[in-house]
Design a protein around this motif. Structure first.
Motif, PDB file in Angstrom:
ATOM      1  N   GLU A 154      14.096  -7.091   5.213  1.00 19.77           N
ATOM      2  CA  GLU A 154      13.407  -6.375   6.288  1.00 19.77           C
ATOM      3  C   GLU A 154      14.375  -5.736   7.278  1.00 19.77           C
ATOM      4  N   ASP A 201       1.640   1.878  -2.310  1.00 19.59           N
ATOM      5  CA  ASP A 201       1.052   0.599  -1.909  1.00 19.59           C
ATOM      6  C   ASP A 201       2.086  -0.199  -1.140  1.00 19.59           C
ATOM      7  N   GLY A 202       1.646  -0.930  -0.111  1.00 17.87           N
ATOM      8  CA  GLY A 202       2.542  -1.809   0.619  1.00 17.87           C
ATOM      9  C   GLY A 202       2.663  -1.455   2.082  1.00 17.87           C
ATOM     10  N   ASP A 203       3.238  -2.393   2.833  1.00 20.00           N
ATOM     11  CA  ASP A 203       3.423  -2.238   4.273  1.00 20.00           C
ATOM     12  C   ASP A 203       4.854  -1.818   4.554  1.00 20.00           C
ATOM     13  N   GLN A 227       7.375   0.813   7.246  1.00 24.72           N
ATOM     14  CA  GLN A 227       7.401   1.529   8.517  1.00 24.72           C
ATOM     15  C   GLN A 227       8.633   2.413   8.573  1.00 24.72           C
ATOM     16  N   TYR A 261       7.901  -4.315   4.860  1.00 30.74           N
ATOM     17  CA  TYR A 261       7.460  -5.584   5.428  1.00 30.74           C
ATOM     18  C   TYR A 261       6.481  -6.299   4.495  1.00 30.74           C
ATOM     19  N   SER A 262       6.470  -5.841   3.226  1.00 28.59           N
ATOM     20  CA  SER A 262       5.718  -6.511   2.162  1.00 28.59           C
ATOM     21  C   SER A 262       6.243  -5.946   0.854  1.00 28.59           C
ATOM     22  N   ALA A 286       6.074  -3.515  -2.186  1.00 27.81           N
ATOM     23  CA  ALA A 286       5.567  -2.141  -2.121  1.00 27.81           C
ATOM     24  C   ALA A 286       5.846  -1.395  -3.418  1.00 27.81           C
TER      25      ALA A 286
END
Length: 344
Positions: free
Chosen positions: A20, A53-55, A57, A84-85, A87
């Motif tokens: 992250e 797909d996924g979080d 930023q 943050y996930s 993806a």
């Protein structure tokens, strides 16, 4: 310790891990996956991709590279994006040969072996690798040179080849007020150490290609083009090569003897200096005009060539506009578009 997530890239079906606390592009480099990239500062759009797909930023970036509407749709710049996930990301631009065949990114300690003024504002900086003693790169690539006592870096292309392992040459334009320019004027000397990180860049000569090569450069953009030419000469490449170099006056030309020497080792080579202000005292091969105008006039069949570009952003933009107007396929155009901080 930062959490770790899995990224799956489509349509190439490659997976990797990303922490992250690192952007996705740097995570890819760390694991030997060479994604398309340019400025690596969120300004050029070379690494633009689409999140399926996924979080994730995206941090601060230029809206010219990825505007708000695109970001709302799911487009991201990988050099500015953290996951943050787990993806899944669709790569919009990729080179299948480079993806898993790129050279590893290294941090290298070097020593300055020479500093020479080539023109009033271009300097040749030569380094030798100390630790590790070997540094691999492909002709046309660049590195980050870290400013001593600072977290900042500047990006510069190599002018040499692997024929001299561990020996690096850079051609650097001194911009008024630039921090690196100030160091070149008064601050760096032979024997001083500099740290570099790289190699970066995908503007490299492609093995097995047969189309004629057109090189277009201006200012310090001479460096990666000279690297390509030296490599082609050293490896006995038989592809025709035409090199157009843009400058203002004859006083801004340099390395003419070296270009002639390298060109003599190529089967079919022409060099055309393009002078935008004056032809006074210019070599016989020089022509008047901006480099892109000269290319436009001389290269009537440029869609049947591979084109390598390097120079100030306005020159690169003008060249790209010309190539687009001539319907040159994008996979026949190679460049690394540096942004202004890379030039100072």
């Amino acid at each position: 310790m930062a959490d770790v997530h899995r990224i799956n890239f489509e349509p190439v079906d490659i997976e990797m891990e990303v922490r992250e606390d690192e952007n996705i592009l740097d995570a890819a480099f760390r694991q030997g996956i060479h994604l398309m990239h340019g400025c690596r500062e969120g300004r050029c759009s070379a690494c633009k991709s689409f999140v399926l797909d996924g979080d994730v930023q995206m941090a601060g970036h230029s809206t010219f590279a990825c505007n708000d509407a695109e970001a709302d749709e799911g487009f991201v710049l990988l050099c500015r994006t953290h996951a943050y996930s787990d993806a899944t990301i669709e790569l919009l631009n990729f080179d299948t040969d480079e993806l898993l065949g790129g050279l590893p990114i290294q941090n290298v300690r070097t020593r300055i072996t020479a500093l020479h003024s080539m023109t009033r504002d271009i300097v040749s900086l030569r380094l030798e690798a100390i630790e590790p003693a070997a540094f691999e790169f492909k002709p046309g690539q660049y590195v980050d040179i870290h400013l001593p006592g600072s977290d900042e870096h500047r990006s510069f292309s190599m002018a040499g080849t692997q024929a001299a392992p561990g020996q690096l040459e850079f051609l650097i334009k001194k911009y008024p007020g630039g921090r690196f320019a100030a160091l070149l004027e008064d601050g760096l000397a032979v024997g001083d150490e500099l740290s570099i990180t790289g190699p970066y860049g995908t503007s490299t000569l492609k093995d097995g290609h047969v189309l004629p090569v057109v090189c277009v450069a201006g200012g310090a953009g001479m460096a990666p083009i000279l690297s390509l030419l030296r490599h082609m000469s050293e490896t006995g490449c038989t592809r025709p090569v035409r090199f157009y170099y843009g400058a203002r006056t004859a006083a801004d030309l340099f390395y003419l003897d070296e270009i002639a020497r390298v060109g003599a080792g190529l089967r079919d080579f022409t060099f055309t200096p393009c002078l935008s202000e004056s032809l006074a005292e210019a070599p016989d091969a020089a022509v008047a005009g901006n480099v892109t105008d000269v290319v436009s006039a001389h290269e009537t069949d440029i869609a049947r060539t591979e084109v390598y570009l390097c120079g100030p952003p306005p020159m690169v933009d003008a060249a790209l506009a010309l190539l687009d107007s001539r319907s040159v396929p994008t996979d026949q155009v190679f460049y690394d578009k540096f942004t202004s901080p890379a030039f100072d």
